[in-house]
Design an enzyme around this catalytic site. Structure first.
Site, PDB file in Angstrom:
ATOM      1  N   ASP A   1      15.364  18.193 -40.426  1.00 31.71           N
ATOM      2  CA  ASP A   1      15.191  17.547 -41.173  1.00 31.71           C
ATOM      3  C   ASP A   1      15.890  16.140 -42.048  1.00 31.71           C
ATOM      4  O   ASP A   1      15.360  15.796 -42.781  1.00 31.71           O
ATOM      5  CB  ASP A   1      14.302  17.339 -42.496  1.00 31.71           C
ATOM      6  CG  ASP A   1      14.543  18.721 -42.540  1.00 31.71           C
ATOM      7  OD1 ASP A   1      16.381  18.983 -42.435  1.00 31.71           O
ATOM      8  OD2 ASP A   1      14.203  20.094 -43.342  1.00 31.71           O
TER       9      ASP A   1
ATOM     10  N   ALA B   1       1.142  -1.502  -0.102  1.00 32.05           N
ATOM     11  CA  ALA B   1      -0.092  -0.075  -0.065  1.00 32.05           C
ATOM     12  C   ALA B   1       0.756   1.245   0.064  1.00 32.05           C
ATOM     13  O   ALA B   1       1.058   2.380  -0.448  1.00 32.05           O
ATOM     14  CB  ALA B   1      -0.742   0.038   1.344  1.00 32.05           C
TER      15      ALA B   1
ATOM     16  N   ASP C   1      21.510  16.497 -39.674  1.00 31.71           N
ATOM     17  CA  ASP C   1      20.503  17.101 -38.077  1.00 31.71           C
ATOM     18  C   ASP C   1      20.924  15.748 -36.864  1.00 31.71           C
ATOM     19  O   ASP C   1      20.517  15.933 -35.864  1.00 31.71           O
ATOM     20  CB  ASP C   1      19.536  17.644 -37.819  1.00 31.71           C
ATOM     21  CG  ASP C   1      19.359  18.925 -39.046  1.00 31.71           C
ATOM     22  OD1 ASP C   1      19.880  19.024 -39.042  1.00 31.71           O
ATOM     23  OD2 ASP C   1      18.158  18.847 -39.555  1.00 31.71           O
TER      24      ASP C   1
ATOM     25  N   ASP D   1      15.143  24.442 -37.164  1.00 30.39           N
ATOM     26  CA  ASP D   1      16.129  25.036 -38.026  1.00 30.39           C
ATOM     27  C   ASP D   1      15.310  26.008 -39.122  1.00 30.39           C
ATOM     28  O   ASP D   1      13.622  26.484 -38.782  1.00 30.39           O
ATOM     29  CB  ASP D   1      15.967  23.516 -39.722  1.00 30.39           C
ATOM     30  CG  ASP D   1      16.400  23.534 -41.379  1.00 30.39           C
ATOM     31  OD1 ASP D   1      17.109  23.903 -40.661  1.00 30.39           O
ATOM     32  OD2 ASP D   1      16.336  22.202 -41.709  1.00 30.39           O
TER      33      ASP D   1
ATOM     34  N   GLU E   1       3.113   0.896  -6.668  1.00 27.97           N
ATOM     35  CA  GLU E   1       3.651  -0.065  -7.648  1.00 27.97           C
ATOM     36  C   GLU E   1       2.956   0.843  -9.242  1.00 27.97           C
ATOM     37  O   GLU E   1       3.069   0.256 -10.183  1.00 27.97           O
ATOM     38  CB  GLU E   1       2.783  -0.996  -6.735  1.00 27.97           C
ATOM     39  CG  GLU E   1       1.286  -1.581  -7.078  1.00 27.97           C
ATOM     40  CD  GLU E   1       1.536  -0.921  -5.558  1.00 27.97           C
ATOM     41  OE1 GLU E   1      -0.379  -1.797  -5.430  1.00 27.97           O
ATOM     42  OE2 GLU E   1       1.891  -0.678  -4.728  1.00 27.97           O
TER      43      GLU E   1
END
Length: 913
Positions: free
Chosen positions: A641, A289, A645, A335, A293
């Site tokens: 992109d 208790a 990068d 960018d 968890e």
């Protein structure tokens, strides 16, 4: 492999000599020898961690280990008939779910290298033994002569020996937004990769023309290979949330186990338990208790729900914990092309007949107007303008197409911008019945293009190109509907306007024409077409900023986040765009990649927070910038992109890849993908990240204050019972503890994870990632409400015993009081700042449903005879319910008083007029 030389600085003959090659190429025998010496032309991947090792690595978390031990003990007790079998089953399911999710995320991150390998060319056309042949790109060696054609992917780094109208798209490597014109002449100095126009690099693509090149580097020695090497060395740092939750697990695990062991031991000594096994079962129940968890599961679900909301805002998350990192981001390195800008070249200004005309509209959709000093202009009333735009349409190889309402340009973006501006003036390509009968194509040496057409007025040559080049070929000017002599004053004014446009980061093209009436087309006509032309005007264009980005940048500043542009484009262009977006202020700095190279480590570290624009940068520059910011204590989000990068995306605290223009490499390296390639979506993701972290805090405030209250209840009860000897009975039995854990730690906690965002969250500064999630306000709340929970529950328990109630009744009243306090407490946790009475009571319907279901479970345990025996409950009277509910409602009082005091302290003082 590569021989370390600055190939771009050498002449073609020097390169041929250095590589011991020739115009006939290598012999087959020599190629085999070099292949054996230098190895195949492929990217080498380090040995991968085996999947089962990745999976086992997920169980290193201390809290996970504690839970597995608790599950094992609970399972043994259940098999002996002393416990509930569902408790260990539930714990194991939660642990496996969290471990499985971590395994999938880590396994997927290893795919970036595979995507990088797929971008290299599978085959290459080479000259060997004097003959052309197609071979596997893997078999290329230094000194091979490769042939390049439109559409080819460059198979290895090469020094160009022949370039005929050759243009190469280097965006995946350098970030350059437009194809680069190539040449063969040597380039002196230590030029950055983007400026080495006599080189062709692996992974880039030929978009125009043809050429030949000598292979100078293969495999891991290529620029692509260097990126691959950096990518494999970079390990993404843990997110602030992961660090905080790991600390929570260790602290709670150790503390709860120690307390439960002490309490169970004391219980045996003072006779509160009949035997050791009963004490052990009770101790395990209290530990289950007390230890949250459900923390991994609820945190994961909270992040997953946030991810779903982010998808609706054009942000797709690949790694769940990374979304929280956005919430404490302090720097966004973005960018330029396609993210801050439209990635669609657009004509902004036209200079014709001594007038500067502004053009409205963005992108490729042919909508917009023409203006002089903010006054609208009808192009059909301006023959000078119409002639210039007609020239722009005819001297052009691009086409404007519309598909399902979406306008696109097929061809070069710069030429496409000219087609669009002509269409805005009503000039349609299909209506121009002037067939092209000859042309002089563009080349980087000539810096111009000329087409010759058969018109109703005879043969006419139309030309466009660099303003200085076009102007030098003109002797006359078209002005006020007539041709006249081009004076020196005209030339000075044209060059001045050209300079002003260029200073405004516009890409400027000159336009001219020449009538060739009554002449038959012949070679001498083509050769003389570019002489003594008639000047028309200048056209200035730019890739315009996205309209929504300026507001997003302003919102970032309001939220304490700095926006930085990192681009492969020219510095002048980058500065102009950054100023227009509000990124570059008067006291901010803009640097080129070469200037960054000249800065020593300390100098860059001292200045990095003031630099808002980086232009003409390489992959190594991006890595250095990100690392420097991180060393200054910043949480860095990096967008990109291209392949160039990828290492920086992986090094950054959160890498943001582009979904439309992004390569597979960048998408695999990034933690998040923008489906619309829009900077504004990053800011929306930042807001969502802040909301998610706020919701996780709400969950922790609620869950841990409840758990602390439960542990304090048992601990103080033992202390009082032991010290006074008045009673030897525990306030809660093991099953009651487990039910409280089920009722309060489950659905209500999860419902808090879907709380909508609080107003003003983007007006707060970013959270310091070094600051523990257990800050002073949180610790005060946990201890204060934990103590209040204990006080209310223990008070009812002692009152019941002193009133002559039986132990079962006292335990039942304590149990229901504890449930009541904790369920009312969840409404306290909806906001750390706002009063409960200022919150929309129906704003979180999931919380209302969760509380209702929790109450239903508690009432069923109280009134159903089947549960009364095992759970020590009895049918409570209305008076009992009144006491229990009043005790539960009391938890709202201290929190509301605290919020009121804090609000008054933080309220801005009224201004004195």
């Amino acid at each position: 492999m590569s021989i370390e030389k600055t190939w771009h600085t050498l002449s073609v003959s020097e390169v041929v000599e250095s590589l011991n090659s020739g115009i006939q190429g290598l012999t087959g025998e020599e190629a085999e020898r070099r292949l054996a010496q230098f190895g195949p032309n492929e990217l080498v991947e380090k040995e991968k961690t085996r999947p089962w090792m990745i999976f086992l690595g997920q169980f290193k978390n201390f809290l996970i280990i504690i839970l597995l031990v608790a599950a094992a003990v609970s399972g043994v007790l259940a098999l002996t008939g002393e416990g509930d079998i569902w408790d260990p089953i539930l714990i194991v399911i939660i642990v496996l779910f969290a471990a499985g999710l971590g395994f999938v995320q880590e396994y997927r991150s290893e795919k970036a290298m595979e995507a990088l390998k797929q971008m290299t060319a599978p085959t290459a056309t080479v000259i060997r033994d004097g003959e052309e042949e197609e071979i596997s790109a893997r078999d290329l060696v230094l000194g091979d002569i490769i042939l390049l054609q439109t559409g080819d992917r460059i198979p290895a780094d090469s020094r160009l020996t022949e370039a005929v109208n050759l243009k190469i798209d280097e965006a995946p490597l350098t970030g350059e937004s437009t194809p680069v014109g190539k040449k063969t002449e040597a380039i002196p100095g230590d030029a950055p990769v983007a400026d080495r126009k006599n080189m062709a690099y692996m992974g880039t693509t030929v978009v125009y023309g043809r050429g030949r090149a000598l292979v100078t580097a293969t495999g891991m020695a290529t620029e692509f290979g260097k990126i691959a090497g950096m990518l494999q060395e970079v390990k993404p740092p843990p997110t602030p949330l992961q660090v905080s939750l790991d600390k929570i697990g260790k602290i709670l695990g150790i503390a709860c186990l120690a307390i439960c062991a002490v309490v169970a031991g004391v219980g045996i000594i003072v006779g509160m338990f009949s035997h050791i096994l009963e004490a052990f079962i009770w101790g395990v129940s209290l530990a289950v208790a007390a230890v949250p968890e459900a923390l991994p599961a609820v945190t994961t679900i909270c992040l997953a729900l946030g991810v779903q909301r982010m998808v609706k805002r054009n942000a797709l998350l690949r790694r769940l914990p990374a979304v929280e990192t956005l919430g404490c981001t302090t720097f966004i390195c973005s960018d330029k092309t396609g993210t801050l800008t439209q990635n669609e070249m657009t004509v902004r200004k036209i200079y014709v007949d001594g007038k500067i005309i502004d053009v409205s509209g963005v992108g490729y959709e042919p909508k917009g107007g023409f203006y002089i000093n903010d006054s609208s202009l009808n192009p059909k009333d301006e023959p000078d303008l119409l002639r210039l735009l007609t020239t722009a349409m005819l001297c052009n190889d691009s086409h404007l197409i519309e598909t399902n309402g979406i306008w696109q340009v097929r061809g070069d973006p710069t030429e496409g911008a000219l087609v669009v501006v002509a269409a805005k003036a009503g000039i349609k390509e299909e209506e121009l019945t002037v067939p092209r009968i000859a042309e002089v194509p563009f080349s980087s040496e000539r810096k111009r293009m000329t087409t010759i057409h058969d018109t109703s007025q005879g043969v006419v040559a139309y030309s466009k190109g660099a303003p200085e080049v076009i102007l030098d070929s003109c002797t006359r000017i078209y002005s006020e509907r007539i041709e006249r002599e081009l004076t020196e004053q005209d030339r000075k004014r044209i060059l001045q306007v050209n300079q002003e446009m260029a200073a405004g980061a516009l890409r400027v093209l000159g336009q001219a024409y020449k009538s060739l009436p009554g002449k038959e087309l012949g070679s001498e006509v083509v050769e003389g077409a570019e002489e003594e032309m008639v000047w028309l005007g200048l056209v200035g264009m730019i890739d315009p900023p996205r309209e929504e980005v300026k507001g997003a940048v302003a919102l970032c500043k309001q939220a304490g986040i700095e926006s930085v542009m990192i681009t492969g484009d020219h510095k002048l262009t980058a500065e102009a765009i950054a100023k227009e977006l509000g990124m570059l202020g008067e006291n901010d700095m803009a640097l080129s990649g070469s200037e960054v190279d000249e800065m020593k480590r300390k100098k860059l570290r001292d200045a990095v927070e003031k630099i808002k624009v980086y232009a003409r940068v390489s992959p190594a520059h991006k890595m250095r910038i990100v690392k420097t910011l991180q060393k200054k204590g910043h949480v860095v989000a990096m967008t990109g992109d291209g392949v160039n990068d990828a290492p920086a995306l992986k090094q950054a605290d959160i890498g943001v890849a582009m979904g439309i223009a992004g390569t597979d490499v960048s998408k695999e390296a990034g933690a998040m993908i923008l489906t619309d390639d829009n900077f504004a979506s990053i800011v929306a993701a930042v807001e969502e990240g802040r909301n998610i972290f706020a919701n996780i805090r709400k969950y922790l405030l609620y869950l841990l204050s409840c758990n602390i209250g439960e542990v304090l209840l048992m601990l103080i009860a033992f202390v009082i019972g032991t010290a006074t000897g008045l009673y030897k009975i525990v306030p809660l039995i093991a099953l009651q503890i487990l039910v409280v854990n089920l009722v309060t730690d489950g659905l209500p906690a999860l419902a808090l994870a879907v709380e909508s965002g609080e107003p003003g969250i983007m007006r707060r500064p970013p959270r310091d990632p070094k600051r523990s999630i257990f800050d002073k306000p949180m610790v005060n709340y946990l201890l204060g409400i934990g103590f209040w929970t204990m006080l209310a529950s223990l008070g009812v328990f002692l009152w019941a015993l002193n009133s002559g109630r039986s132990p079962v009744e006292a335990q039942c009243l304590c149990f229901v009081t504890l449930v009541s306090v904790e369920l009312f407490n969840c409404f306290n946790c909806r906001s750390e700042r706002l009063s409960l009475f200022r919150m929309n009571p129906l704003g979180n319907k999931w919380l209302l449903a969760a509380v209702a279901l929790s109450w239903a479970i508690a009432v069923a345990i109280v009134y159903l005879p089947f549960f009364q025996g095992p759970f020590h409950t009895y049918p409570m009277s209305l008076q009992d319910w009144g006491i229990v509910l009043l005790a539960g409602l009391s938890v709202l009082i201290p929190v509301e008083i605290t919020k009121l005091i804090v609000a008054r302290r933080t309220r801005p003082s009224p201004k004195v007029v």
